[in-house]
Motif scaffolding. Structure first.
Motif, PDB file in Angstrom:
ATOM      1  N   VAL A 102      -1.518  38.270  79.799  1.00 35.47           N
ATOM      2  CA  VAL A 102      -1.599  39.532  80.709  1.00 35.47           C
ATOM      3  C   VAL A 102      -2.242  40.401  79.585  1.00 35.47           C
ATOM      4  CG1 VAL A 102      -0.514  41.580  81.792  1.00 35.47           C
ATOM      5  CG2 VAL A 102       0.155  39.077  82.456  1.00 35.47           C
TER       6      VAL A 102
ATOM      7  N   VAL B  15     -10.675  39.215  82.886  1.00 33.22           N
ATOM      8  CA  VAL B  15      -9.907  39.216  84.306  1.00 33.22           C
ATOM      9  C   VAL B  15      -9.293  37.716  84.489  1.00 33.22           C
ATOM     10  CG1 VAL B  15     -10.742  39.273  86.532  1.00 33.22           C
ATOM     11  CG2 VAL B  15     -11.781  40.741  85.119  1.00 33.22           C
ATOM     12  N   ALA B  16      -9.693  36.941  84.171  1.00 29.44           N
ATOM     13  CA  ALA B  16      -9.360  35.654  84.426  1.00 29.44           C
ATOM     14  C   ALA B  16      -7.680  35.328  83.801  1.00 29.44           C
ATOM     15  CB  ALA B  16     -10.151  34.229  84.037  1.00 29.44           C
ATOM     16  N   GLU B  17      -7.757  35.879  82.449  1.00 27.01           N
ATOM     17  CA  GLU B  17      -6.478  35.763  82.005  1.00 27.01           C
ATOM     18  C   GLU B  17      -5.393  36.764  82.553  1.00 27.01           C
ATOM     19  OE1 GLU B  17      -6.050  34.284  77.617  1.00 27.01           O
ATOM     20  OE2 GLU B  17      -7.540  35.850  77.542  1.00 27.01           O
ATOM     21  N   LEU B  18      -5.976  37.781  82.895  1.00 26.95           N
ATOM     22  CA  LEU B  18      -5.058  38.965  83.470  1.00 26.95           C
ATOM     23  C   LEU B  18      -4.416  38.298  84.677  1.00 26.95           C
ATOM     24  CD1 LEU B  18      -4.081  41.515  83.291  1.00 26.95           C
ATOM     25  CD2 LEU B  18      -5.968  42.659  84.265  1.00 26.95           C
ATOM     26  N   TYR B  19      -5.353  37.845  85.519  1.00 28.26           N
ATOM     27  CA  TYR B  19      -4.981  37.199  86.887  1.00 28.26           C
ATOM     28  C   TYR B  19      -4.043  36.091  86.739  1.00 28.26           C
ATOM     29  CZ  TYR B  19      -5.301  34.198  91.075  1.00 28.26           C
ATOM     30  OH  TYR B  19      -4.982  33.808  92.080  1.00 28.26           O
ATOM     31  N   ALA B  20      -4.329  35.081  85.924  1.00 26.90           N
ATOM     32  CA  ALA B  20      -3.407  33.939  85.655  1.00 26.90           C
ATOM     33  C   ALA B  20      -2.284  34.490  85.478  1.00 26.90           C
ATOM     34  CB  ALA B  20      -4.296  32.776  85.031  1.00 26.90           C
TER      35      ALA B  20
ATOM     36  N   LEU C  99      -0.483  37.683  85.327  1.00 25.18           N
ATOM     37  CA  LEU C  99       0.223  38.002  86.386  1.00 25.18           C
ATOM     38  C   LEU C  99       0.753  37.349  87.424  1.00 25.18           C
ATOM     39  CD1 LEU C  99      -2.012  41.240  86.764  1.00 25.18           C
ATOM     40  CD2 LEU C  99       0.250  41.214  85.825  1.00 25.18           C
ATOM     41  N   LYS C 100      -0.013  36.230  87.624  1.00 29.21           N
ATOM     42  CA  LYS C 100       0.539  35.266  88.862  1.00 29.21           C
ATOM     43  C   LYS C 100       1.749  34.406  88.038  1.00 29.21           C
ATOM     44  CE  LYS C 100      -1.039  32.003  92.077  1.00 29.21           C
ATOM     45  NZ  LYS C 100      -2.039  32.118  93.421  1.00 29.21           N
TER      46      LYS C 100
ATOM     47  N   ALA D 275      -8.438  29.214  85.085  1.00 25.94           N
ATOM     48  CA  ALA D 275      -8.729  30.796  84.576  1.00 25.94           C
ATOM     49  C   ALA D 275      -9.321  30.740  83.140  1.00 25.94           C
ATOM     50  CB  ALA D 275      -7.574  31.683  84.735  1.00 25.94           C
TER      51      ALA D 275
END
Length: 195
Positions: A141, A121-126, A128-129, A84
């Motif tokens: 996040v 979006v990449a940082e948010l996705y990773a 959260l995961k 990400a």
């Protein structure tokens, strides 16, 4: 709710790129604060506001991308976050080059907006995961949400003049700088406590 500490070895590996990203982001945030409402500072450039803003924004994106990439390549960074952050760093690097090459405000706003959105979006996705297994993911996040909101703001109001573009980018990066400085200070504390 108990506070989960960052493992000392993780903090040790991520400390340098976090502090450098925090410093670069703080410097850009400081520039944006001085830029707005300071007639002398703006007049100092003798009508070359767009050129100065382009070079400062491009420099920020390229320098920050190098620190994001350094953070991503550390062994302590989980693979999902590595991918990400690599994608986000690439977007920031490309946007920095595009901003140098273009000569008007709208492409600057769109390039910066897309870069902030991709990394956000990449940082948010990773984040959260990974939030259950990687303590710094919580910071990603928040950084992701701020970055995505900044990108959306720049894209949504693409007709702004360069002062508006720097203002929107600056608002997001002021918040990011505060978060990064707190994050870096926390890592420093964990490293010193384990020594």
């Amino acid at each position: 709710m108990a506070v989960t500490k960052i493992p000392a070895e993780t903090a040790r590996q991520l400390l340098r790129p976090t502090w450098l990203r925090a410093g670069i982001t703080t410097a850009f945030a400081f520039f944006t604060i001085i830029w707005h409402g300071n007639a002398w500072f703006v007049d100092f450039w003798d009508g070359n506001d767009l050129t100065v803003a382009r070079f400062v924004l491009a420099g920020f994106l390229v320098l920050a991308a190098s620190m994001i990439w350094e953070y991503a390549k550390q062994e302590a960074t989980p693979q999902v976050l590595q991918g990400a952050l690599a994608a986000g760093a690439a977007a920031w690097l490309v946007a920095g080059v595009v901003i140098i090459l273009v000569g008007s405000t709208t492409p600057v706003a769109l390039a910066a907006g897309l870069a902030f959105l991709v990394l956000g979006v990449a940082e948010l996705y990773a984040g959260l995961k990974l939030r259950a297994e990687f303590v710094p993911a919580r910071d990603h996040v928040l950084l992701g949400a701020i970055g995505a909101a900044t990108g959306i703001g720049l894209i949504a109001w693409w007709g702004l003049d360069i002062h508006g573009v720097i203002g929107i980018a600056g608002m997001g990066m002021i918040l990011s700088a505060v978060l990064l400085l707190i994050n870096a200070a926390g890592m420093t504390h964990e490293v010193r406590r384990s020594a």
